[in-house]
Enzyme design. Structure first.
Site, PDB file in Angstrom:
ATOM      1  N   TYR A 183       0.825  -1.211   0.000  1.00 30.03           N
ATOM      2  CA  TYR A 183       0.000   0.000   0.000  1.00 30.03           C
ATOM      3  C   TYR A 183       0.864   1.269   0.000  1.00 30.03           C
ATOM      4  O   TYR A 183       0.758   2.100  -0.909  1.00 30.03           O
ATOM      5  CB  TYR A 183      -0.919  -0.054   1.229  1.00 30.03           C
ATOM      6  CG  TYR A 183      -1.730   1.190   1.488  1.00 30.03           C
ATOM      7  CD1 TYR A 183      -2.388   1.865   0.464  1.00 30.03           C
ATOM      8  CD2 TYR A 183      -1.866   1.670   2.798  1.00 30.03           C
ATOM      9  CE1 TYR A 183      -3.158   2.995   0.732  1.00 30.03           C
ATOM     10  CE2 TYR A 183      -2.639   2.791   3.076  1.00 30.03           C
ATOM     11  CZ  TYR A 183      -3.275   3.453   2.046  1.00 30.03           C
ATOM     12  OH  TYR A 183      -4.036   4.561   2.314  1.00 30.03           O
ATOM     13  N   ILE A 184       1.722   1.418   0.980  1.00 28.49           N
ATOM     14  CA  ILE A 184       2.528   2.650   1.034  1.00 28.49           C
ATOM     15  C   ILE A 184       3.657   2.571   0.001  1.00 28.49           C
ATOM     16  O   ILE A 184       4.024   3.574  -0.622  1.00 28.49           O
ATOM     17  CB  ILE A 184       3.069   2.892   2.463  1.00 28.49           C
ATOM     18  CG1 ILE A 184       1.898   2.901   3.459  1.00 28.49           C
ATOM     19  CG2 ILE A 184       3.830   4.215   2.534  1.00 28.49           C
ATOM     20  CD1 ILE A 184       2.314   2.976   4.920  1.00 28.49           C
TER      21      ILE A 184
ATOM     22  N   SER B 296       6.400   3.747  13.003  1.00 26.01           N
ATOM     23  CA  SER B 296       4.974   3.975  13.237  1.00 26.01           C
ATOM     24  C   SER B 296       4.751   4.790  14.504  1.00 26.01           C
ATOM     25  O   SER B 296       5.523   4.679  15.474  1.00 26.01           O
ATOM     26  CB  SER B 296       4.298   2.613  13.381  1.00 26.01           C
ATOM     27  OG  SER B 296       2.998   2.759  13.908  1.00 26.01           O
TER      28      SER B 296
ATOM     29  N   TYR C 131       4.107  -6.715  17.034  1.00 26.21           N
ATOM     30  CA  TYR C 131       4.230  -5.834  15.862  1.00 26.21           C
ATOM     31  C   TYR C 131       4.866  -4.513  16.271  1.00 26.21           C
ATOM     32  O   TYR C 131       5.847  -4.059  15.674  1.00 26.21           O
ATOM     33  CB  TYR C 131       2.844  -5.584  15.235  1.00 26.21           C
ATOM     34  CG  TYR C 131       2.810  -4.339  14.380  1.00 26.21           C
ATOM     35  CD1 TYR C 131       3.325  -4.339  13.093  1.00 26.21           C
ATOM     36  CD2 TYR C 131       2.306  -3.131  14.887  1.00 26.21           C
ATOM     37  CE1 TYR C 131       3.336  -3.180  12.333  1.00 26.21           C
ATOM     38  CE2 TYR C 131       2.316  -1.978  14.138  1.00 26.21           C
ATOM     39  CZ  TYR C 131       2.832  -1.994  12.862  1.00 26.21           C
ATOM     40  OH  TYR C 131       2.851  -0.846  12.122  1.00 26.21           O
TER      41      TYR C 131
ATOM     42  N   LYS D 130       8.813  -2.545  15.518  1.00 24.79           N
ATOM     43  CA  LYS D 130       9.097  -1.175  15.074  1.00 24.79           C
ATOM     44  C   LYS D 130      10.125  -0.518  16.003  1.00 24.79           C
ATOM     45  O   LYS D 130      11.050   0.148  15.552  1.00 24.79           O
ATOM     46  CB  LYS D 130       7.805  -0.340  15.031  1.00 24.79           C
ATOM     47  CG  LYS D 130       6.807  -0.790  13.983  1.00 24.79           C
ATOM     48  CD  LYS D 130       7.343  -0.624  12.560  1.00 24.79           C
ATOM     49  CE  LYS D 130       6.374  -1.096  11.502  1.00 24.79           C
ATOM     50  NZ  LYS D 130       6.979  -1.235  10.176  1.00 24.79           N
TER      51      LYS D 130
ATOM     52  N   ARG E  83      -7.313  10.207  16.149  1.00 28.05           N
ATOM     53  CA  ARG E  83      -6.130   9.795  15.392  1.00 28.05           C
ATOM     54  C   ARG E  83      -5.769  10.887  14.396  1.00 28.05           C
ATOM     55  O   ARG E  83      -6.573  11.780  14.112  1.00 28.05           O
ATOM     56  CB  ARG E  83      -6.417   8.507  14.595  1.00 28.05           C
ATOM     57  CG  ARG E  83      -6.642   7.274  15.444  1.00 28.05           C
ATOM     58  CD  ARG E  83      -5.354   6.782  16.099  1.00 28.05           C
ATOM     59  NE  ARG E  83      -5.569   5.550  16.846  1.00 28.05           N
ATOM     60  CZ  ARG E  83      -6.015   5.494  18.101  1.00 28.05           C
ATOM     61  NH1 ARG E  83      -6.298   6.610  18.752  1.00 28.05           N
ATOM     62  NH2 ARG E  83      -6.193   4.333  18.703  1.00 28.05           N
TER      63      ARG E  83
HETATM   64  C1  UD1 Z   1      -3.263   0.455  13.986  1.00 26.75           C
HETATM   65  C2  UD1 Z   1      -2.325  -0.214  14.933  1.00 26.75           C
HETATM   66  C3  UD1 Z   1      -0.979   0.424  14.782  1.00 26.75           C
HETATM   67  C4  UD1 Z   1      -0.499   0.282  13.358  1.00 26.75           C
HETATM   68  C5  UD1 Z   1      -1.516   0.892  12.434  1.00 26.75           C
HETATM   69  C6  UD1 Z   1      -1.105   0.626  10.984  1.00 26.75           C
HETATM   70  C7  UD1 Z   1      -3.631  -1.031  16.839  1.00 26.75           C
HETATM   71  C8  UD1 Z   1      -3.908  -0.884  18.284  1.00 26.75           C
HETATM   72  N1  UD1 Z   1      -2.813  -0.154  16.301  1.00 26.75           N
HETATM   73  O1  UD1 Z   1      -3.402   1.825  14.386  1.00 26.75           O
HETATM   74  O2  UD1 Z   1      -0.082  -0.204  15.658  1.00 26.75           O
HETATM   75  O3  UD1 Z   1       0.740   0.925  13.220  1.00 26.75           O
HETATM   76  O4  UD1 Z   1      -2.804   0.348  12.664  1.00 26.75           O
HETATM   77  O5  UD1 Z   1      -1.770  -0.413  10.399  1.00 26.75           O
HETATM   78  O6  UD1 Z   1      -4.130  -1.926  16.190  1.00 26.75           O
HETATM   79  N2  UD1 Z   1     -11.724   1.551  14.606  1.00 26.75           N
HETATM   80  C9  UD1 Z   1     -13.084   1.306  14.745  1.00 26.75           C
HETATM   81  N3  UD1 Z   1     -13.634   0.286  14.033  1.00 26.75           N
HETATM   82  C10 UD1 Z   1     -12.902  -0.493  13.173  1.00 26.75           C
HETATM   83  C11 UD1 Z   1     -11.527  -0.243  13.044  1.00 26.75           C
HETATM   84  C12 UD1 Z   1     -10.970   0.782  13.771  1.00 26.75           C
HETATM   85  O7  UD1 Z   1     -13.762   1.989  15.513  1.00 26.75           O
HETATM   86  O8  UD1 Z   1     -13.478  -1.409  12.576  1.00 26.75           O
HETATM   87  C13 UD1 Z   1     -11.116   2.671  15.349  1.00 26.75           C
HETATM   88  C14 UD1 Z   1     -10.024   2.252  16.290  1.00 26.75           C
HETATM   89  O9  UD1 Z   1     -10.546   1.962  17.559  1.00 26.75           O
HETATM   90  C15 UD1 Z   1      -9.145   3.497  16.296  1.00 26.75           C
HETATM   91  C16 UD1 Z   1      -9.336   4.097  14.907  1.00 26.75           C
HETATM   92  O10 UD1 Z   1     -10.528   3.511  14.396  1.00 26.75           O
HETATM   93  O11 UD1 Z   1      -9.627   4.419  17.238  1.00 26.75           O
HETATM   94  C17 UD1 Z   1      -8.192   3.785  13.950  1.00 26.75           C
HETATM   95  O12 UD1 Z   1      -7.972   2.377  13.971  1.00 26.75           O
HETATM   96  P1  UD1 Z   1      -6.952   1.664  12.959  1.00 26.75           P
HETATM   97  O13 UD1 Z   1      -7.232   2.089  11.572  1.00 26.75           O
HETATM   98  O14 UD1 Z   1      -6.976   0.207  13.259  1.00 26.75           O
HETATM   99  O15 UD1 Z   1      -5.552   2.299  13.338  1.00 26.75           O
HETATM  100  P2  UD1 Z   1      -4.797   2.356  14.770  1.00 26.75           P
HETATM  101  O16 UD1 Z   1      -5.414   1.456  15.741  1.00 26.75           O
HETATM  102  O17 UD1 Z   1      -4.678   3.782  15.133  1.00 26.75           O
END
Ligand code: UD1
Length: 342
Positions: free
Chosen positions: A14-15, A127, A152, A156, A234
């Protein structure tokens, strides 16, 4: 003038694909290495269509040191961008050895070859996960890292430390670690984008798959966080902007302008956005409604993290430019193209 060549490991991902496009558009040549463990040859074809020419592809597993040596024998380059790694946090909890083995062995092989062949510049994909649940927000590069909560995340942190040690020990080696916040979006052509296998872990692919009818309902993980609307905050960075940060970092390494042999930069927008905000913005930008519900918090999520991007802005001369609504439109355009939705 001869073009500088950049080796891009995981360049079909992807990236990696977006970065390959940005590098070529900035006048670099690229050699992509990928073993297609979590990507498709079609992604490289997408890159070729965008840039209008063939791209050099080496189908090699970076864990295979002798095969990797062949790549170093065949190509002359001064810089590697190392993307090749597994990235599913949950899977890393149940299969830690798979993550340590793949992510660290491939990385060590790359570093060993760079040293052996006297190739100086290493750019590593780190990350924001290294900051964990940070005490101060936004996080700067000086904000202390927190102990990793997943294998994971640990890979990093370890990889950052290895690069730091190597740059200190080997005079010819320079390193930059880019700490990505949450990369989203796709190329405006919709020829490349994020294509997770199975059920997506990340928010935006889950949103677009829900919009496409592949998933019935999006679960919002936690609505009782200590944030303005109760959902997590985020820093969502457009993948094309993120790609350009790599170009800026490569330019810094190759120009000999680095003040220290190892440097770290946050790559984000500096804007916190909540999960609910992102959903609403996606709906508005694309003129559709998403089926979603609030559920329990997801284990391991931090309430909030976003970047202070001053260092990247000032030192790399880079900043995030793309509008979030355009980014969210690009995510949907990509999903529609992949699923044949008109
Ligand atoms: C995640 C990883 C991080 C990784 C990054 C890159 C975790 C805890 N962290 O970041 O280590 O570097 O992906 O792939 O997994 N959310 C929902 N519903 C969903 C999916 C996500 O509510 O179905 C929310 C999550 O709770 C979070 C936000 O969306 O608050 C972003 O989630 P996500 O895209 O998975 O990224 P991170 O968790 O920030």
């Amino acid at each position: 003038m001869m073009k500088e060549t950049v080796l891009v490991s995981g360049g079909a991902g992807y990236i990696g694909t977006h970065t390959a496009v940005a590098l070529i558009e900035a006048g670099y040549d690229v050699v992509i290495i990928d073993n297609f463990s979590n990507s498709e040859p079609a992604a490289v074809e997408g890159v070729e269509k965008i840039v209008g020419r063939k791209v050099c592809l080496e189908e090699v597993d970076t864990c295979d040191k002798e095969a990797l040596r062949g790549v170093f024998e065949r190509h002359q380059f001064n810089t590697v961008i190392h993307f090749a790694a597994y990235k599913a946090v949950g899977e890393s909890m149940s299969e830690p050895l798979k993550y340590y083995q793949n992510n660290l062995v491939s990385y060590m092989n790359i570093l060993e070859m760079m040293k052996e062949y006297g190739r100086p510049n290493v750019l590593f994909s780190s990350s924001a996960t290294v900051y964990g649940d940070a005490e101060q927000l936004p996080v700067t590069e000086q904000t202390p890292r927190q102990p990793a909560t997943s294998p994971y995340g640990n890979t990093k942190q370890i990889a950052e430390d290895i690069l730091h040690d190597c740059c200190r020990a080997y005079e010819g080696m320079r390193g930059i670690a880019l700490r990505y916040f949450n990369p989203i979006g796709a190329h405006q052509s919709a020829l490349i984008g994020e294509l997770p296998r199975g059920v997506p872990n990340n928010l935006v692919p889950f949103i677009t798959q829900t919009a496409a009818g592949i998933r019935e309902c999006l679960s919002v993980f936690g609505s009782d966080y200590d944030t303005p609307d109760g959902t997590c905050l985020r820093d969502y960075i457009d993948v094309n902007d993120l790609a350009k940060a790599h170009v800026a970092a490569v330019a810094r390494m190759t120009s000999g302008k680095m003040e220290q042999r190892y440097e770290i930069f946050n790559v984000g927008t500096g804007n916190p956005v909540s999960v609910l905000d992102l959903i609403t913005r996606f709906e508005k930008a694309n003129g559709l409604k998403l089926n979603y519900k609030m559920v329990e918090r997801r284990a391991g999520d931090v309430p909030a993290v976003w970047a202070d991007t001053t260092l990247a802005n000032e030192v790399l001369g880079w900043k995030a430019e793309r509008d979030l609504d355009d980014t969210l439109r690009s995510s949907w355009e990509w999903e529609k193209r992949v699923r044949n939705i008109s």
